[in-house]
Design a protein around this motif. Structure first.
Motif, short mmCIF file in Angstrom:
data_model
loop_
_atom_site.label_atom_id
_atom_site.label_comp_id
_atom_site.label_asym_id
_atom_site.label_seq_id
_atom_site.Cartn_x
_atom_site.Cartn_y
_atom_site.Cartn_z
N ARG A 78 0.87 -1.17 0.00
CA ARG A 78 0.00 0.00 0.00
C ARG A 78 0.91 1.23 0.00
NH1 ARG A 78 -5.15 -0.67 3.72
NH2 ARG A 78 -5.71 1.15 2.44
N VAL A 79 0.89 1.96 -1.12
CA VAL A 79 1.81 3.09 -1.28
C VAL A 79 1.03 4.39 -1.04
CG1 VAL A 79 3.43 4.24 -2.84
CG2 VAL A 79 3.08 1.76 -3.01
N VAL A 80 1.47 5.14 -0.05
CA VAL A 80 0.83 6.44 0.20
C VAL A 80 1.89 7.54 0.09
CG1 VAL A 80 -1.07 5.61 1.65
CG2 VAL A 80 1.06 6.22 2.70
N MET A 81 1.44 8.71 -0.35
CA MET A 81 2.37 9.83 -0.48
C MET A 81 1.88 10.96 0.40
SD MET A 81 3.39 9.69 -4.51
CE MET A 81 4.80 10.77 -4.25
N PRO A 82 2.79 11.57 1.17
CA PRO A 82 2.37 12.70 2.01
C PRO A 82 1.76 13.81 1.15
CG PRO A 82 4.60 12.00 2.58
CD PRO A 82 4.22 11.25 1.35
N LYS A 83 2.33 14.01 -0.04
CA LYS A 83 1.79 14.96 -1.04
C LYS A 83 1.91 14.28 -2.39
CE LYS A 83 0.76 19.27 0.21
NZ LYS A 83 1.67 20.16 0.90
N ILE A 84 0.82 14.30 -3.15
CA ILE A 84 0.97 13.75 -4.50
C ILE A 84 1.44 14.89 -5.39
CG2 ILE A 84 -0.11 12.51 -6.42
CD1 ILE A 84 -1.71 10.96 -4.47
N ALA A 85 2.76 15.12 -5.34
CA ALA A 85 3.38 16.20 -6.10
C ALA A 85 3.78 15.62 -7.45
CB ALA A 85 4.60 16.69 -5.36
N CYS A 86 3.48 16.34 -8.53
CA CYS A 86 3.75 15.76 -9.85
C CYS A 86 4.95 16.44 -10.52
CB CYS A 86 2.50 15.88 -10.73
SG CYS A 86 2.70 14.95 -12.25
N CYS A 87 5.95 15.66 -10.85
CA CYS A 87 7.14 16.18 -11.57
C CYS A 87 6.68 16.96 -12.81
CB CYS A 87 8.00 14.99 -11.97
SG CYS A 87 9.16 15.31 -13.31
#
Ligand code: 13P
Ligand code: SF4
Length: 332
Positions: A78-87
């Protein structure tokens, strides 16, 4: 309610001990976030090392395509990101623009079956899936030359997306001809046909910056990332990926001055003496910098509360083909 940085660190460490979670942080993250990482590295190292990790949750501090790569390679996690920041570079291409690029080559007489696409890992899963479906693969800045060398053996035209500079730099390095879609008229005679994407952070380094440092510190060495423009790479003493730059500096004489053309947080963390940022503008990656300690804490707290936020999910068919493209790179 907000806390001080030290309080956030204490809370994050306490939650890490309690939860079945591994924090993964890319080199370009803010220092205080990077310090919280159990696994740190460049994009290739993070993808590989996270595959071998057995925690149920991965808290990925980086940009969206990196979290997606972990999910594609390890779907059970289960992959979570603190911020889904997009390159910003990854955002320059999607599957429709990819199809348009194939059409641009078709319009010049290059048949689809004679095109082998390669995507830089800095692309979203839908683009990786398109590449996988067409028999292509992923590369990173560490292995791009190896991947393209292997791909060339198929005798096809390489469609390289999305980073124009990386594609052009590898072509120059290998003595091949490159052309850029939408810029160069003749695509058909090139070996590597590049999509016109770029990294705005790595475009900040200029020839004037190089001239300035060479004049100020005669004997200084210039090391840059291959996302920089080919004109900059041509004037540098060393061109390498994030890990290769770190090694280059670690192996250098401590008295050797080196000016580095890549992301600020990384350069700032290298040896404190005799290392310079090759720019008069602070080359921070805005999206990498979006993730703060507070975000890390909030994301961990959400896992603890049983309601994870910002969890990465990828549509099954997209994940299947993106994995094919990533696995082909891993196999090499
Ligand atoms: P690395 O593959 O070196 O980690 O680089 C990723 C990136 O976004 C460079 O700008
Ligand atoms: Fe993307 Fe450039 Fe930031 Fe790397 S430095 S994550 S390529 S915007």
């Amino acid at each position: 309610m907000s806390f001080t940085q030290e309080e956030y660190k204490e809370k994050i460490i306490a939650l890490k001990q309690k939860l079945d979670v591994t924090i993964v942080a890319h080199f370009y993250q803010r220092d205080e976030v990077f310090e919280m990482g159990d696994i740190t590295g460049d994009s290739l190292e993070l993808a590989k090392r996270t595959m071998d990790d057995d925690a149920k949750f991965v808290l990925f501090c980086g940009v969206g395509f990196m979290g997606q790569s972990v999910k594609v390679l390890s779907p059970q996690k289960r992959v979570v990101m603190p911020k889904i920041a997009c390159c910003a570079m990854a955002r320059m291409i999607d599957s429709l623009y990819f199809d348009d690029s194939v059409k641009a080559m078709n319009n010049q007489g290059v048949l689809t079956e004679n095109i082998l696409p390669i995507t830089y890992i800095n692309s979203n899963a839908d683009v990786k899936a398109k590449v996988g479906q067409m028999g292509g693969m992923v590369c990173t800045s560490s292995n791009a030359k190896k991947i393209i060398t292997s791909a060339m053996k198929e005798g096809k035209k390489i469609l390289f997306v999305p980073d124009r500079c990386l594609g052009q730099n590898i072509a120059i390095d290998m003595g091949l001809k490159s052309a850029v879609i939408g810029i160069d008229e003749d695509l058909a005679s090139a070996d590597i046909i590049c999509y016109d994407g770029f990294c705005s952070v790595h475009q900040l380094f200029t020839l004037d910056d190089i001239k300035f440092y060479r004049k100020k510190y005669p004997g200084i060495l210039i090391a840059v990332h291959p996302e920089c423009d080919p004109s900059i790479c041509a004037k540098a003493d060393f061109v390498g990926s994030t890990s290769q730059i770190i090694k280059y500096i670690a192996d250098a004489d401590p008295e050797q001055k080196i000016a580095v053309g890549t992301e600020f947080n990384l350069v700032n963390r290298l040896r404190p003496k005799n290392t310079y940022v090759l720019s008069s503008t602070k080359p921070e990656c805005p999206t990498m910098n979006e993730t703060t300690l507070e975000d890390v804490y909030i994301a961990l707290k959400a896992i603890d509360d049983g309601e994870p936020i910002n969890e990465i999910t990828i549509e099954e068919e997209t994940a299947k083909w993106a994995k094919v493209a990533l696995d082909r790179m891993m196999a090499l």
